[in-house]
Scaffold this active site. Sequence first.
Site, PDB file in Angstrom:
ATOM      1  N   HIS A  46      -0.048  -0.281   6.215  1.00 38.26           N
ATOM      2  CA  HIS A  46      -1.574  -0.201   5.941  1.00 38.26           C
ATOM      3  C   HIS A  46      -2.019  -1.816   5.947  1.00 38.26           C
ATOM      4  CE1 HIS A  46      -1.712   3.704   3.365  1.00 38.26           C
ATOM      5  NE2 HIS A  46      -0.886   3.636   4.584  1.00 38.26           N
ATOM      6  N   GLU A  48      -3.882  -3.690   3.654  1.00 39.20           N
ATOM      7  CA  GLU A  48      -3.631  -4.119   2.794  1.00 39.20           C
ATOM      8  C   GLU A  48      -2.282  -4.941   2.812  1.00 39.20           C
ATOM      9  OE1 GLU A  48      -6.146  -0.563   1.071  1.00 39.20           O
ATOM     10  OE2 GLU A  48      -4.628  -0.950   2.827  1.00 39.20           O
ATOM     11  N   CYS A  76      -5.017   2.887  -1.340  1.00 39.58           N
ATOM     12  CA  CYS A  76      -4.248   4.149  -1.905  1.00 39.58           C
ATOM     13  C   CYS A  76      -3.192   3.577  -3.143  1.00 39.58           C
ATOM     14  CB  CYS A  76      -3.395   4.555  -0.724  1.00 39.58           C
ATOM     15  SG  CYS A  76      -2.108   3.492  -0.020  1.00 39.58           S
ATOM     16  N   CYS A  79      -0.839   0.913  -1.618  1.00 42.21           N
ATOM     17  CA  CYS A  79      -1.479  -0.448  -1.554  1.00 42.21           C
ATOM     18  C   CYS A  79      -1.740  -0.929  -2.854  1.00 42.21           C
ATOM     19  CB  CYS A  79      -2.564  -0.144  -0.610  1.00 42.21           C
ATOM     20  SG  CYS A  79      -2.273  -0.119   1.016  1.00 42.21           S
TER      21      CYS A  79
END
Length: 154
Positions: A46, A48, A76, A79
């Site tokens: 991801h 992040e 999410c 993250c």
Amino acid sequence: MRVALEEAARAPAIGEVPIAAVVVREGKILAQSHNYRELWQDPTAHAEVIAIRAAATALGTWRLTETTLYVTVEPCAMCLGAIILARIPRVVFGAKDPKAGACGSVFDFTDEPKLNHRVEVLGGVLEQESQSLIQTFFRGLRETSDVPKQQPPQ
């Protein structure tokens, strides 16, 4: 947030969902990334997480105190866990994620008293631009998947 949006806009060129993150400290960009889940076939890739790793490398420490993470879509749970563990004090995001958001949409771990770090969150910054990127991307996927595929000659 505009830098995050620019970064997110580059993601569809490699088949990635247009989500991006930027880590900033004292007005200086330490790291930025968009998602790489599809290209790397890595569920943890991801934006992040990648930006947090790069910022930690840039600073030479995993403690990202005095930083702000800008992300185009609400983080999410995975993250947000990385954000908490990295001690990032502030997250600014654009669009809410009603399916996986962990800053209030589905879960809210940002102010959980049992955790050792609290995160200040500001959502809805350039929300329309962030939503538009995502909607345009998925609309394009639907349109290409709606095209009837030709059957091979028999």
